[in-house]
Design an enzyme around this catalytic site. Structure first.
Site, short mmCIF file in Angstrom:
data_model
loop_
_atom_site.label_atom_id
_atom_site.label_comp_id
_atom_site.label_asym_id
_atom_site.label_seq_id
_atom_site.Cartn_x
_atom_site.Cartn_y
_atom_site.Cartn_z
N GLY A 89 0.81 -1.22 0.00
CA GLY A 89 0.00 0.00 0.00
C GLY A 89 0.84 1.26 0.00
N ARG A 173 14.38 -0.70 0.22
CA ARG A 173 14.57 -1.99 0.90
C ARG A 173 15.06 -3.03 -0.10
NH1 ARG A 173 9.68 -3.99 4.51
NH2 ARG A 173 8.54 -4.20 2.56
N ARG A 180 5.50 -13.62 1.26
CA ARG A 180 5.09 -13.71 2.65
C ARG A 180 4.16 -14.90 2.84
NH1 ARG A 180 4.98 -7.79 3.78
NH2 ARG A 180 5.95 -6.88 1.94
N ASP A 245 1.45 -11.49 7.24
CA ASP A 245 1.95 -10.74 6.08
C ASP A 245 3.34 -10.17 6.36
OD1 ASP A 245 0.27 -9.18 7.91
OD2 ASP A 245 0.82 -7.47 6.69
P1 AMP Z 1 2.37 -3.03 8.02
O1 AMP Z 1 1.85 -2.56 9.33
O2 AMP Z 1 3.58 -2.29 7.58
O3 AMP Z 1 2.58 -4.52 8.00
O4 AMP Z 1 1.27 -2.68 6.95
C1 AMP Z 1 0.03 -3.33 6.88
C2 AMP Z 1 -0.72 -2.94 5.61
O5 AMP Z 1 -1.05 -1.55 5.63
C3 AMP Z 1 0.08 -3.17 4.34
O6 AMP Z 1 -0.81 -3.62 3.36
C4 AMP Z 1 0.60 -1.78 4.02
O7 AMP Z 1 0.89 -1.63 2.66
C5 AMP Z 1 -0.55 -0.91 4.47
N1 AMP Z 1 -0.11 0.47 4.82
C6 AMP Z 1 0.57 0.82 5.92
N2 AMP Z 1 0.83 2.15 5.91
C7 AMP Z 1 0.29 2.66 4.78
C8 AMP Z 1 0.21 3.98 4.19
N3 AMP Z 1 0.75 5.07 4.76
N4 AMP Z 1 -0.43 4.11 3.01
C9 AMP Z 1 -0.99 3.04 2.42
N5 AMP Z 1 -0.95 1.79 2.90
C10 AMP Z 1 -0.32 1.59 4.08
MG MG Z 2 4.01 -5.26 6.62
#
Ligand code: AMP
Ligand code: MG
Length: 480
Positions: A89, A173, A180, A245
């Protein structure tokens, strides 16, 4: 000179519904914060020397030739609850490079703008989490723990709205892959067996070429996670958000959101602000690992011809995680204590120390580092209440007297199991706060010091010290 990346984009050759083709969204005024030159060299990248050209490249404003930018789709269990559609995202994968030694790596820009998987998010990242991931993932690599890596960080020149108006940033990265547990779950949940099979073949070819079929992949993933989680625990690392994930098939640590290294040892330690019930506490990590691997096993079932028989063998495989983890963990502990021989009481001796460290409020890193010396009694100074330590020391010395290895050799072997330096939370926070105020000196100094975590050096003593009560960081936040 323009950039040259040795791209070979195998994920982009998978079926189109594995991802969405997506370019990074350009940013206003990128400025280079850091580029990891040794890593660039290891990957076989030809980078421009000019900081502006690097900033254009690592912001996604300029896309290197041969890239196939895309956002991957996946699903996952977040804190045990099912999310049927996640995905990159706020990240865009530029592509895969094949390094001079033949190893394959994804290069991904994190904070690269909105994608179809952004849900309500802005697709951006602010400077804090970008610097955190840079510092901690490189520290993990230097500690010898499988991890994604940090290739670069840039400021975007744009504001990101979080708790306040924060400086935007993008993190580059590098990962052996971004496959995953949740990638398998995504296709399994949709009953898309054809896609599952393609993902299985891709994952095996990429990470475990000797593995045979779904059972072989499951077995390899279990082994990799058992080793990884034991390695985390050996340095006091708490991942903080072990959602499915955020667990890779490669066995690399991924997603440095609310992670933290413990200062004072406590098995129930939690830092993440959103982990209210301690699901991802330090000592829970192996159980969560097994839980996640059970989700992987479930996702692989549709690929098995005899479902009932597969349920039985997969259950046995997942149940085997506990024993495999214990074996890894016990060998980490034996290395930390400098035991080259094996005796029945060794695990009890190690656990007794950990219990006493909890009771006595001991700093995890300093306790073990002090034991790795001719004067293990100095470990008492790592305890708030040293009385808890003293009875154990006598037992330890008695145990060491039955070791056949000479003391000097033992100590030499203990040092690389017991780092002198970890990225302590208060130092990471300090580096971030300074950078937000425009001063990158603490960030640069911390990174440089963490590149060599096993050597005591007088010039880094302040970075080794645990926080004072005022400095202690009690909570960490997801990097959104
Ligand atoms: P994470 O907590 O990094 O594992 O993210 C969980 C999900 O939320 C993933 O699908 C990310 O791509 C999405 N996500 C987290 N932060 C953002 C953001 N600022 N904009 C869009 N998607 C996000
Ligand atoms: Mg993540």
């Amino acid at each position: 000179m323009s950039a040259h990346f040795p791209f070979d984009n195998s994920y982009a050759r998978l079926p189109e519904h594995f991802f969405t083709r997506q370019n990074p969204v350009p940013v206003a005024q990128p400025r280079l914060i850091a580029v990891n030159e040794p890593l660039a060299e290891r990957l076989g990248l030809d980078l421009p020397e000019d900081a502006d050209a690097l900033a254009q490249l690592f912001s996604g404003n300029q896309i290197p030739d041969g890239a196939a930018p895309l956002a991957q789709v996946y699903a996952g269990h977040q804190f045990g609850g099912w999310s049927q559609q996640l995905g990159d995202g706020r990240a865009v994968m530029l592509g895969e490079v094949v390094a001079p030694d033949g190893a394959r790596f994804d290069i991904q820009l994190k904070g690269a703008g909105q994608t179809p998987y952004s849900r309500m998010g802005d697709g951006r990242a602010w400077l804090g989490p970008v610097l955190r991931e840079y510092i901690i993932s490189e520290a993990m690599a230097a500690l010898g723990i499988p991890t994604t890596r940090a290739l670069a960080a840039v400021e975007t020149g744009e504001i990101v709205l979080r708790e306040g108006r924060m400086p935007g940033a993008i993190f580059t990265r590098v990962a052996s892959s971004h496959i995953r547990v949740g990638t398998f779950q995504f296709f399994a949940a949709r009953g898309d067996t054809e896609a599952l099979q393609a993902l299985l073949d891709h994952t095996i070819a990429r990470h475990y070429p000797d593995a045979e079929g779904p059972a072989g992949l499951l077995d390899a993933a279990i082994g990799a996670q058992a080793k990884l989680i034991a390695a985390w625990m050996g340095v006091g690392f708490i991942h903080g958000v072990m959602n499915t994930d955020n667990m890779t098939l490669s066995g690399e640590t991924i997603d440095y959101g609310p992670c933290a290294f413990m200062d004072t040892y406590h098995p129930e330690m939690v830092f993440s602000s959103i982990d209210q019930f301690g699901r991802y506490a330090y000592a829970n990590q192996p159980q969560i690992g097994a839980w996640n691997l059970a989700q992987l096993a479930t996702s692989l079932l549709p690929l098995m011809p005899d479902r009932d028989a597969a349920i039985e063998t997969f259950t046995e495989a997942v149940n085997g995680f506990a024993g495999r983890f214990d074996a890894e963990w016990h060998s980490v502990l034996a290395a930390k204590l400098g035991l080259a021989t094996v005796e029945d009481g060794d695990v009890a001796l190690a656990f007794d120390l950990l219990n006493r460290m909890t009771q006595g409020g001991a700093d995890f890193t300093r306790t073990f580092r002090a034991l790795s010396s001719p004067t293990p009694e100095n470990a008492a100074s790592a305890f708030a209440a040293p009385a808890a330590f003293e009875p154990w020391l006598a037992e330890y010395k008695a145990r060491l007297s039955r070791e056949t290895r000479p003391e000097a050799e033992r100590i030499e072997a203990m040092l690389p199991a017991n780092p002198a330096l970890i990225p302590r939370n208060h130092r990471v926070e300090e580096a971030i706060q300074s950078a937000v105020a425009g001063d990158y000196a603490p960030f640069n100094r911390l990174n440089a010091a963490l590149a060599d975590p096993f050597t005591d050096r007088p010039d880094i003593e302040d970075l080794q010290l645990p926080p004072t009560e005022d400095e202690r960081v009690k909570q960490t936040f997801c990097g959104t």
